[in-house]
Each structure stands twice: as C-alpha cells, then as structure tokens.
Design a protein around this motif. Structure first.
Motif, short mmCIF file in Angstrom:
data_model
loop_
_atom_site.label_atom_id
_atom_site.label_comp_id
_atom_site.label_asym_id
_atom_site.label_seq_id
_atom_site.Cartn_x
_atom_site.Cartn_y
_atom_site.Cartn_z
N GLY A 17 0.84 -1.32 0.04
CA GLY A 17 -0.03 0.09 -0.05
C GLY A 17 1.03 1.25 0.07
O GLY A 17 0.56 2.26 -0.78
N THR A 18 1.72 1.17 0.80
CA THR A 18 2.56 2.37 0.93
C THR A 18 3.49 2.55 -0.23
O THR A 18 3.65 3.77 -0.86
N MET A 19 3.98 1.58 -0.82
CA MET A 19 4.93 1.70 -1.90
C MET A 19 3.95 2.26 -3.28
O MET A 19 4.45 2.80 -4.26
N SER A 20 2.91 1.40 -3.53
CA SER A 20 2.00 1.74 -4.69
C SER A 20 1.42 3.20 -4.58
O SER A 20 1.11 3.88 -5.31
N GLY A 40 -7.92 12.89 -7.07
CA GLY A 40 -8.95 11.76 -7.48
C GLY A 40 -8.34 10.99 -8.39
O GLY A 40 -8.46 9.53 -8.55
N LEU A 41 -7.40 11.36 -9.63
CA LEU A 41 -6.61 10.55 -10.67
C LEU A 41 -5.87 9.66 -9.73
O LEU A 41 -5.39 8.59 -10.01
N TRP A 42 -5.04 10.28 -8.68
CA TRP A 42 -3.86 9.91 -7.98
C TRP A 42 -4.70 8.78 -7.08
O TRP A 42 -4.12 7.18 -7.23
N MET A 43 -5.76 8.45 -6.47
CA MET A 43 -6.27 7.76 -5.77
C MET A 43 -6.73 6.56 -6.63
O MET A 43 -6.56 5.43 -6.23
N ASN A 44 -7.55 6.95 -7.95
CA ASN A 44 -7.84 5.82 -8.62
C ASN A 44 -6.53 4.91 -9.12
O ASN A 44 -6.59 3.57 -9.43
N ALA A 45 -5.38 5.84 -9.70
CA ALA A 45 -4.38 4.94 -10.06
C ALA A 45 -3.59 3.95 -8.88
O ALA A 45 -3.21 2.95 -8.96
N TRP A 46 -3.75 4.65 -7.74
CA TRP A 46 -3.39 3.83 -6.47
C TRP A 46 -3.83 2.60 -6.25
O TRP A 46 -3.18 1.66 -6.10
N LEU A 47 -5.30 2.88 -6.10
CA LEU A 47 -6.02 1.50 -5.88
C LEU A 47 -5.95 0.62 -6.83
O LEU A 47 -5.97 -0.63 -6.50
N SER A 48 -6.12 1.01 -8.21
CA SER A 48 -5.67 -0.11 -9.21
C SER A 48 -4.31 -0.61 -9.17
O SER A 48 -4.08 -1.75 -9.08
N GLY A 49 -3.23 0.03 -8.70
CA GLY A 49 -1.76 -0.26 -8.53
C GLY A 49 -1.66 -1.19 -7.50
O GLY A 49 -1.22 -2.19 -7.30
N TRP A 50 -2.42 -0.97 -6.14
CA TRP A 50 -2.32 -1.67 -4.96
C TRP A 50 -2.98 -3.13 -5.28
O TRP A 50 -2.67 -3.94 -4.78
N LEU A 51 -4.11 -3.13 -6.19
CA LEU A 51 -4.71 -4.49 -6.50
C LEU A 51 -3.46 -5.58 -7.15
O LEU A 51 -3.78 -6.69 -6.73
N PHE A 54 -0.14 -5.94 -4.06
CA PHE A 54 -0.38 -6.72 -2.69
C PHE A 54 -0.15 -8.32 -3.25
O PHE A 54 1.02 -9.03 -2.61
N PRO A 55 -0.76 -8.62 -4.47
CA PRO A 55 -0.28 -10.20 -4.39
C PRO A 55 1.25 -10.10 -4.91
O PRO A 55 1.97 -11.15 -4.75
N ALA A 56 1.68 -9.21 -5.64
CA ALA A 56 3.14 -9.13 -6.15
C ALA A 56 4.14 -9.24 -4.89
O ALA A 56 5.07 -10.02 -4.85
N VAL A 57 3.68 -8.57 -3.99
CA VAL A 57 4.46 -8.68 -2.51
C VAL A 57 4.61 -9.84 -2.21
O VAL A 57 5.41 -10.44 -1.43
N MET A 58 3.29 -10.42 -1.86
CA MET A 58 2.98 -11.80 -1.21
C MET A 58 4.04 -12.91 -1.99
O MET A 58 4.52 -13.62 -1.33
N LEU A 59 4.14 -12.83 -3.20
CA LEU A 59 4.82 -13.82 -4.24
C LEU A 59 6.41 -13.55 -4.24
O LEU A 59 7.26 -14.56 -4.21
N ALA A 60 6.68 -12.10 -4.06
CA ALA A 60 8.14 -11.84 -4.34
C ALA A 60 8.87 -11.96 -2.83
O ALA A 60 10.21 -12.13 -2.87
N ALA A 61 8.10 -11.90 -1.69
CA ALA A 61 8.77 -11.61 -0.63
C ALA A 61 9.64 -12.79 -0.07
O ALA A 61 10.90 -12.77 0.10
N PRO A 62 9.06 -14.05 -0.47
CA PRO A 62 9.88 -15.36 0.01
C PRO A 62 10.94 -15.53 -1.07
O PRO A 62 11.93 -16.10 -0.33
#
Length: 81
Positions: A17-20, A40-51, A54-62
């Motif tokens: 969330g922080t990085m995105s 508004g544009l930033w928040m829209n970009a952030w939420l779609s980026g966070w989507l 999050f799974p990318a970090v879950m997969l990349a962290a290990p």
C-alpha cells in the motif's frame, strides 16, 4: 489485536500500500501536474496499482528473502556463544 500468524500478510499489505501510493503519486504527477482533479486521479491509480502490488509482494517476498540469504552471510562478530 491481530494474531502474530497474520504478520507476514499484514506486512505485505502495508508495504504494498505504501509503495504503490508513492509510486502512483509520482507517476501521476509526472504525467499530469497538480490540477483540481489530481487527487482523484492519483487515488484511482493507487487503488488499481495496489490491487496488483499486494499479490506481487506476497509472491516476491519469499523469493527476495532467499536471495538475500544467499547473498549475505552471518556477521562473525554477532555469533552467540
């Protein structure tokens, strides 16, 4: 309080969330400098980026932990007796 077993998921959620948020803000600003609809544009970009972040970090962290362990070695001055 959240049980400790959810710590890695919570860490990934906060980190992604922080990085995105930061990356989407910079990318949005570089594309469309500040104007009345910027937030508004930033928040829209952030939420779609966070989507995706999050799974990318879950997969990349290990994998990242394994690479770091492979590239480093224990500090001999910090070994316990």
């Amino acid at each position: 309080m959240i049980p400790a077993r959810y710590g890695p998921v919570l860490f990934s959620l906060i980190l992604s969330g922080t990085m995105s948020l930061l990356v989407s803000g910079i990318a949005t600003y570089r594309t469309l400098p500040l104007h009345p609809g910027f937030a508004g544009l930033w928040m829209n970009a952030w939420l779609s980026g966070w989507l995706f972040a999050f799974p990318a970090v879950m997969l990349a962290a290990p994998l990242a932990r394994r690479v770091v362990a492979w590239l480093t070695h224990p500090d001999p001055t910090k070994l316990s007796p």
